[in-house]
Design a protein around this motif. Structure first.
Motif, short mmCIF file in Angstrom:
data_model
loop_
_atom_site.label_atom_id
_atom_site.label_comp_id
_atom_site.label_asym_id
_atom_site.label_seq_id
_atom_site.Cartn_x
_atom_site.Cartn_y
_atom_site.Cartn_z
N TYR A 1 0.84 -1.20 0.00
CA TYR A 1 0.00 0.00 0.00
C TYR A 1 0.87 1.24 0.00
O TYR A 1 1.79 1.37 0.79
N ARG A 2 0.51 2.16 -0.86
CA ARG A 2 1.26 3.42 -0.96
C ARG A 2 0.75 4.41 0.09
O ARG A 2 1.50 5.17 0.68
N ARG A 3 -0.57 4.38 0.30
CA ARG A 3 -1.17 5.30 1.27
C ARG A 3 -2.20 4.54 2.10
O ARG A 3 -3.05 3.84 1.52
N ILE A 4 -2.12 4.70 3.42
CA ILE A 4 -3.08 4.01 4.29
C ILE A 4 -3.75 5.01 5.23
O ILE A 4 -3.20 6.06 5.55
N ILE A 5 -4.96 4.65 5.63
CA ILE A 5 -5.55 5.27 6.82
C ILE A 5 -5.59 4.19 7.87
O ILE A 5 -6.13 3.10 7.66
N LEU A 6 -4.96 4.49 8.99
CA LEU A 6 -4.95 3.56 10.13
C LEU A 6 -5.93 4.09 11.15
O LEU A 6 -5.81 5.23 11.60
N LYS A 7 -6.92 3.26 11.50
CA LYS A 7 -7.86 3.66 12.57
C LYS A 7 -7.44 2.96 13.85
O LYS A 7 -7.33 1.73 13.88
N ILE A 8 -7.20 3.74 14.89
CA ILE A 8 -6.90 3.11 16.17
C ILE A 8 -7.87 3.61 17.24
O ILE A 8 -8.10 4.79 17.37
N SER B 1 -13.48 6.01 7.56
CA SER B 1 -13.86 5.59 6.20
C SER B 1 -13.98 6.81 5.28
O SER B 1 -13.54 6.76 4.13
N ILE B 2 -14.52 7.90 5.80
CA ILE B 2 -14.62 9.11 4.96
C ILE B 2 -13.22 9.61 4.58
O ILE B 2 -12.94 9.88 3.41
N ARG B 3 -12.34 9.71 5.57
CA ARG B 3 -10.98 10.21 5.26
C ARG B 3 -10.26 9.25 4.31
O ARG B 3 -9.56 9.69 3.39
N ALA B 4 -10.42 7.96 4.51
CA ALA B 4 -9.74 7.01 3.62
C ALA B 4 -10.21 7.20 2.18
O ALA B 4 -9.40 7.16 1.24
N ILE B 5 -11.50 7.46 2.01
CA ILE B 5 -12.04 7.60 0.65
C ILE B 5 -11.60 8.94 0.05
O ILE B 5 -11.10 9.00 -1.07
N GLU B 6 -11.75 10.02 0.82
CA GLU B 6 -11.43 11.32 0.21
C GLU B 6 -9.92 11.52 0.01
O GLU B 6 -9.51 12.25 -0.88
N LEU B 7 -9.13 10.84 0.82
CA LEU B 7 -7.67 10.96 0.65
C LEU B 7 -7.13 9.88 -0.29
O LEU B 7 -5.92 9.74 -0.47
N LYS B 8 -8.05 9.13 -0.87
CA LYS B 8 -7.71 8.08 -1.84
C LYS B 8 -6.67 7.10 -1.27
O LYS B 8 -5.66 6.77 -1.91
N ALA B 9 -6.94 6.66 -0.04
CA ALA B 9 -6.05 5.66 0.56
C ALA B 9 -6.28 4.32 -0.15
O ALA B 9 -7.37 4.04 -0.65
#
Ligand code: UDP
Length: 242
Positions: A8-15, A150-158
């Protein structure tokens, strides 16, 4: 030594907030804070662009607080969002201590404390190798940080939403109560929504399905697991269309 290439080049990690405190405790503790920062710094070092959405459950969750205190639910949710800012600021300090440039961006404007979330600015930070800790969820009450993630992952194209938890992934029953519960290697969005599997909020899962965003649930407490997930190893539970 040749470095392995991340999947993965870009991830959103939810903790979730609960990872920041000692087992059974509340608030923040240095040991888990530094350990989590270390895991994040490690994948950032591999060149992975990392946005981190932090929860606030180690301080409070709006639904419980509203009930216990008998206060308005929306107010309690704003309090919950502010709790996530506490975690975000602590995580930023911990990452800085490890030498990893980091910015906090909050969905609620607190200009004396951190930047406000702004998509282009956030993308620029990520492209420059800075970890961005995303605080205050969506900025709106009546949802949780799962929706924010989920919103940030989608808008930041993770490329993927990674959900770090205290267990190895998604089980067919509660592993805390049923020792025979089986770890599922793969689940579909529909299974999560229809069977109410406790992976993430239903609304957040539906959004991931709508945008085909891969979600991987994994154990953030096992050292090196985040790295393994990022390298594409088959750890944790993968949520997808099939
Ligand atoms: N919250 C909210 N809107 C958001 C994100 C969070 O109202 O977009 C509030 C909500 O009260 C929630 C609390 O902040 O219970 C803490 O977030 P969360 O429950 O997601 O934390 P976690 O369980 O992941 O630690």
């Amino acid at each position: 030594m040749k470095q392995e290439a991340p999947r993965y080049r870009r991830i959103i990690l939810k903790i979730s907030g609960e990872v920041f405190c000692l087992p059974g405790g509340l608030g923040l503790a240095r040991e888990p804070l530094m350990r989590i920062a270390g895991e994040i710094a490690d994948v950032a070092q591999m060149g992975v662009q990392a946005g981190v959405v932090v929860g606030g459950g180690n301080f409070m969750r709006g639904a419980n607080f509203a009930q216990e205190l008998g206060i308005d639910r929306s107010t309690a949710d704003y309090m919950g969002m502010l709790a996530t800012v506490l975690n975000a600021l602590a995580l930023q300090e911990a990452l800085h201590e490890l030498g990893r440039p980091t910015r906090v961006q909050s969905a609620l404007a607190i200009p004396r404390v951190c930047e406000s979330f702004e998509r282009h600015r956030c993308l620029r930070h990520l492209e420059r190798g800075r970890v961005v800790v995303l605080a205050a969820g969506t900025g709106n009450p009546h949802v949780t940080t799962d929706s924010g993630a989920s919103i940030r992952a989608i808008e930041l194209k993770a490329d993927a939403l990674l959900k770090g938890t205290k267990v190895d992934g998604v089980y067919d029953d509660d592993p805390a109560r049923n020792p025979a519960a089986r770890l599922l290697g793969r689940v579909t969005y529909q299974q999560v929504v229809n069977q109410r599997l406790r992976v993430m909020d239903i609304g957040a899962a539906e959004m991931c399905e709508q945008y085909g965003l891969p979600v991987i649930v994994f154990n953030l407490f096992k050292p090196g697991t985040l790295r393994r997930v990022v390298l594409g190893e088959p750890v944790g539970t993968h949520m997808g269309a099939v």
